[in-house]
Design a protein around this motif. Structure first.
Motif, PDB file in Angstrom:
ATOM      1  N   ASP A 100     -38.891   8.537 -87.564  1.00  8.74           N
ATOM      2  CA  ASP A 100     -39.544   9.399 -88.478  1.00  8.74           C
ATOM      3  C   ASP A 100     -39.045  10.046 -90.068  1.00  8.74           C
ATOM      4  O   ASP A 100     -39.519  10.202 -91.137  1.00  8.74           O
ATOM      5  CB  ASP A 100     -40.494  10.003 -88.042  1.00  8.74           C
ATOM      6  CG  ASP A 100     -41.581  10.221 -86.946  1.00  8.74           C
ATOM      7  OD1 ASP A 100     -41.334   8.816 -87.710  1.00  8.74           O
ATOM      8  OD2 ASP A 100     -41.813  10.616 -85.952  1.00  8.74           O
ATOM      9  N   SER A 101     -37.881  10.800 -89.226  1.00 11.81           N
ATOM     10  CA  SER A 101     -36.757  11.582 -90.477  1.00 11.81           C
ATOM     11  C   SER A 101     -35.867  10.401 -91.285  1.00 11.81           C
ATOM     12  O   SER A 101     -35.394  10.232 -92.803  1.00 11.81           O
ATOM     13  CB  SER A 101     -35.154  12.150 -89.585  1.00 11.81           C
ATOM     14  OG  SER A 101     -34.473  11.298 -89.281  1.00 11.81           O
ATOM     15  N   ASN A 152     -48.422   3.745 -92.983  1.00  7.84           N
ATOM     16  CA  ASN A 152     -48.698   4.930 -91.893  1.00  7.84           C
ATOM     17  C   ASN A 152     -47.825   6.688 -92.337  1.00  7.84           C
ATOM     18  O   ASN A 152     -46.749   5.952 -92.791  1.00  7.84           O
ATOM     19  CB  ASN A 152     -48.152   4.505 -90.690  1.00  7.84           C
ATOM     20  CG  ASN A 152     -49.744   4.439 -89.735  1.00  7.84           C
ATOM     21  OD1 ASN A 152     -51.262   4.953 -90.137  1.00  7.84           O
ATOM     22  ND2 ASN A 152     -48.983   3.824 -88.570  1.00  7.84           N
ATOM     23  N   ASP A 153     -48.233   7.492 -91.422  1.00  8.40           N
ATOM     24  CA  ASP A 153     -46.713   8.145 -92.110  1.00  8.40           C
ATOM     25  C   ASP A 153     -45.908   8.607 -91.043  1.00  8.40           C
ATOM     26  O   ASP A 153     -44.834   9.573 -91.187  1.00  8.40           O
ATOM     27  CB  ASP A 153     -47.365   9.746 -93.406  1.00  8.40           C
ATOM     28  CG  ASP A 153     -48.830  10.792 -91.505  1.00  8.40           C
ATOM     29  OD1 ASP A 153     -48.659   9.817 -90.476  1.00  8.40           O
ATOM     30  OD2 ASP A 153     -48.911  11.300 -92.212  1.00  8.40           O
ATOM     31  N   LYS A 154     -46.019   7.680 -90.146  1.00 12.92           N
ATOM     32  CA  LYS A 154     -44.848   8.260 -88.670  1.00 12.92           C
ATOM     33  C   LYS A 154     -43.896   6.471 -88.546  1.00 12.92           C
ATOM     34  O   LYS A 154     -45.562   5.363 -88.719  1.00 12.92           O
ATOM     35  CB  LYS A 154     -45.673   8.945 -87.611  1.00 12.92           C
ATOM     36  CG  LYS A 154     -45.415  10.277 -87.657  1.00 12.92           C
ATOM     37  CD  LYS A 154     -46.570  10.013 -86.718  1.00 12.92           C
ATOM     38  CE  LYS A 154     -45.527  10.025 -85.178  1.00 12.92           C
ATOM     39  NZ  LYS A 154     -44.763  11.798 -85.101  1.00 12.92           N
ATOM     40  N   LEU A 156     -40.398   1.635 -92.550  1.00 12.37           N
ATOM     41  CA  LEU A 156     -41.386   1.574 -91.456  1.00 12.37           C
ATOM     42  C   LEU A 156     -43.043   2.724 -91.270  1.00 12.37           C
ATOM     43  O   LEU A 156     -43.184   2.141 -90.479  1.00 12.37           O
ATOM     44  CB  LEU A 156     -39.884   3.117 -91.152  1.00 12.37           C
ATOM     45  CG  LEU A 156     -38.575   2.409 -90.521  1.00 12.37           C
ATOM     46  CD1 LEU A 156     -37.704   4.104 -90.092  1.00 12.37           C
ATOM     47  CD2 LEU A 156     -38.862   1.934 -89.530  1.00 12.37           C
ATOM     48  N   ARG A 157     -43.108   2.869 -93.028  1.00 12.29           N
ATOM     49  CA  ARG A 157     -44.149   3.442 -93.337  1.00 12.29           C
ATOM     50  C   ARG A 157     -45.176   1.908 -92.620  1.00 12.29           C
ATOM     51  O   ARG A 157     -46.636   2.118 -92.027  1.00 12.29           O
ATOM     52  CB  ARG A 157     -44.472   3.630 -94.068  1.00 12.29           C
ATOM     53  CG  ARG A 157     -44.002   5.137 -94.680  1.00 12.29           C
ATOM     54  CD  ARG A 157     -44.563   5.315 -95.922  1.00 12.29           C
ATOM     55  NE  ARG A 157     -43.032   6.212 -96.140  1.00 12.29           N
ATOM     56  CZ  ARG A 157     -43.584   7.652 -96.421  1.00 12.29           C
ATOM     57  NH1 ARG A 157     -44.412   8.265 -95.047  1.00 12.29           N
ATOM     58  NH2 ARG A 157     -42.946   8.620 -96.936  1.00 12.29           N
ATOM     59  N   ARG A 174     -37.107  10.437 -79.034  1.00  7.85           N
ATOM     60  CA  ARG A 174     -35.468  10.572 -79.712  1.00  7.85           C
ATOM     61  C   ARG A 174     -35.369   9.929 -80.814  1.00  7.85           C
ATOM     62  O   ARG A 174     -35.191  10.759 -81.886  1.00  7.85           O
ATOM     63  CB  ARG A 174     -34.722  10.705 -79.222  1.00  7.85           C
ATOM     64  CG  ARG A 174     -32.872  10.863 -79.583  1.00  7.85           C
ATOM     65  CD  ARG A 174     -32.084  11.516 -78.734  1.00  7.85           C
ATOM     66  NE  ARG A 174     -30.967  11.379 -79.680  1.00  7.85           N
ATOM     67  CZ  ARG A 174     -30.080  11.496 -79.446  1.00  7.85           C
ATOM     68  NH1 ARG A 174     -29.690  11.018 -77.942  1.00  7.85           N
ATOM     69  NH2 ARG A 174     -28.174  11.434 -80.085  1.00  7.85           N
ATOM     70  N   ILE A 175     -36.228   8.344 -80.898  1.00 10.22           N
ATOM     71  CA  ILE A 175     -35.796   7.500 -81.250  1.00 10.22           C
ATOM     72  C   ILE A 175     -36.982   7.812 -82.638  1.00 10.22           C
ATOM     73  O   ILE A 175     -37.332   7.685 -83.500  1.00 10.22           O
ATOM     74  CB  ILE A 175     -36.202   6.334 -81.235  1.00 10.22           C
ATOM     75  CG1 ILE A 175     -34.504   6.452 -80.551  1.00 10.22           C
ATOM     76  CG2 ILE A 175     -36.365   5.263 -81.307  1.00 10.22           C
ATOM     77  CD1 ILE A 175     -34.258   4.803 -79.191  1.00 10.22           C
ATOM     78  N   GLN A 176     -38.561   8.408 -81.591  1.00 12.67           N
ATOM     79  CA  GLN A 176     -39.575   8.263 -82.615  1.00 12.67           C
ATOM     80  C   GLN A 176     -38.973  10.005 -83.648  1.00 12.67           C
ATOM     81  O   GLN A 176     -39.044   9.444 -84.775  1.00 12.67           O
ATOM     82  CB  GLN A 176     -40.415   8.205 -82.237  1.00 12.67           C
ATOM     83  CG  GLN A 176     -41.977   8.684 -82.756  1.00 12.67           C
ATOM     84  CD  GLN A 176     -42.610   8.093 -83.154  1.00 12.67           C
ATOM     85  OE1 GLN A 176     -43.390   6.920 -82.517  1.00 12.67           O
ATOM     86  NE2 GLN A 176     -42.699   7.692 -84.471  1.00 12.67           N
ATOM     87  N   THR A 177     -38.057  10.513 -83.224  1.00  8.89           N
ATOM     88  CA  THR A 177     -38.110  11.542 -83.768  1.00  8.89           C
ATOM     89  C   THR A 177     -36.920  11.382 -84.787  1.00  8.89           C
ATOM     90  O   THR A 177     -37.450  11.856 -86.684  1.00  8.89           O
ATOM     91  CB  THR A 177     -37.706  12.976 -83.552  1.00  8.89           C
ATOM     92  OG1 THR A 177     -38.738  13.389 -82.530  1.00  8.89           O
ATOM     93  CG2 THR A 177     -37.244  13.824 -84.375  1.00  8.89           C
TER      94      THR A 177
END
Ligand code: PMV
Length: 368
Positions: free
Chosen positions: A96-97, A70-72, A105-106, A90-93
């Motif tokens: 993703d970074s 995935n891209d997230k 992580l993808r 907050r953790i998702q952002t």
């Protein structure tokens, strides 16, 4: 970014992998303060801190890799046993970074569970312990999926990733004292991650930090906003120069066991941090009347009795009382008899220097 931090892909011959990793990571208290940043969480001046022992976050990450990408990042997040949407966002952002640092992580589903050993808004940085615990877990998963790193490589990457989550968190990856940021002291120190300080006199080896809770109200300025205020602070450049010099001076005090100069530098640093906030635009006064009462009593007690007891402050009203192991009895009696009366419901959190993060397989701390 150098190639070192860029993560490795999961080998294509690897089958689906299920597992879990866990870390307990401490908070830390800065003696030379980081205040002002630029770029991607890079400090305007070097800082020096020690890791705490009792104030920590425990994070356990269950992971399952899959064949498609995935891209997230994909995650569920539980804080103290319950889903927590605000923290999850907050953790998702953050995750993703991090795709370039952790390509796994993808193609990995994560269930993250986290718990703190200390309450919020008490003057102990939960962002330092929580971001470092998460970064350590991510490095452990990368290691399991893509192959081993040396301990040094592991710690450097964990500190670098922690920094991206919350600057001061990069200092929590190490036990004892550590330095983050370029300094003339030694060219090995860098803005990218923290590293330990080797030469520490025994008098500082078991230093205590009792946090006196003058007020447990929410902070009136976030550290992100606080750092930004430095961009227009008229004293910013003088401050950065001063912090560089103080870090060099404090390192000598720590090596030589000079507790008088240690205390002088540490207290000046705490008050400078607050002075910077007072003269920012907008201006903030983060100390409360009780903070000043405590500071003044500590100074009088020290002068009157010769007991080596000092204070530092974070960006809030609560006072970190510092003293060496040899002064434990007098200091704790003085705190009980003279200082707790200025604290909200007489609260304090007794802590001391710690040995750094530890791998865990289950939570040690159960919230009541
Ligand atoms: O790591 P941040 O962005 O929460 O900033 C921390 C700033 C201070 O706690 C005030 C000082 C420090 O060096 O920890």
């Amino acid at each position: 970014m150098t190639d070192f931090f860029r993560g490795k892909e999961i080998p294509t011959n690897k089958e689906t992998t299920i597992g879990n990793v866990g870390w307990r990571s401490p908070s830390n208290i800065a003696l030379i303060k980081y205040w002002g940043k630029h770029g991607r969480q890079l400090p305007r001046n070097p800082s020096l801190s020690f890791s705490l022992s009792n104030a920590f976050t425990e994070t356990i990450v269950n992971y399952e890799s899959r064949a498609y990408s995935n891209d997230k990042a994909s995650l569920e997040f539980y804080f103290e046993g319950k889903p927590n949407e605000a923290f999850k966002l907050r953790i998702q952002t953050f995750l993703d970074s991090l795709l370039e640092f952790f390509p796994f992580l993808r193609q990995t589903d994560l269930v993250i569970e986290s718990t703190n050993s200390f309450p919020h808004s008490t003057g102990i940085a939960s962002s330092a312990s929580s971001m470092s615990a998460l970064a350590l877990c991510l490095c452990s998963i990368e290691e399991k999926l893509t192959g081993e790193m040396t301990k040094e490589q592991f710690n450097i990457k964990a500190s670098y990733i922690s920094r991206l989550g919350s600057g001061s968190a990069c200092r929590s990856v190490f036990g004892g004292y550590c330095i983050w940021g370029n300094t003339k002291l030694n060219s090995k120190y860098t803005d990218e991650y923290a590293q330990g300080v080797d030469l520490i006199h025994p008098v500082f080896a078991n230093i205590h930090d009792d946090v006196l809770i003058v007020s447990a109200n929410e902070k009136s300025v976030s550290s992100t906003a606080g750092h930004q205020l430095m961009d227009n602070n008229p004293f910013a450049n003088t401050r950065y120069k001063q912090a560089n010099q103080k870090l060099i001076d404090l390192t000598s005090s720590l090596a030589e066991g000079d507790i008088d100069s240690f205390g002088k530098i540490v207290e000046e640093e705490a008050l400078t941090l607050h002075a910077l906030m007072m003269c920012s635009d907008p201006s903030y006064i983060l100390m409360e009347p009780g903070t000043l009462e405590v500071i003044s009593k500590i100074r009088n007690f020290r002068t009157g009795t010769g007991t080596p007891i000092y204070f530092t402050l974070d960006a809030g009203p609560n006072v970190h009382v510092l003293y060496p192991q040899t002064a434990k009895q007098e200091a704790q009696r003085f705190i009980r008899e003279e200082l707790l009366m200025h604290c909200e419901r007489g609260r304090q959190i007794q802590d001391k220097i710690g040995t750094g993060p530890q791998k865990i397989t289950q939570f040690s701390h159960v919230e009541s």
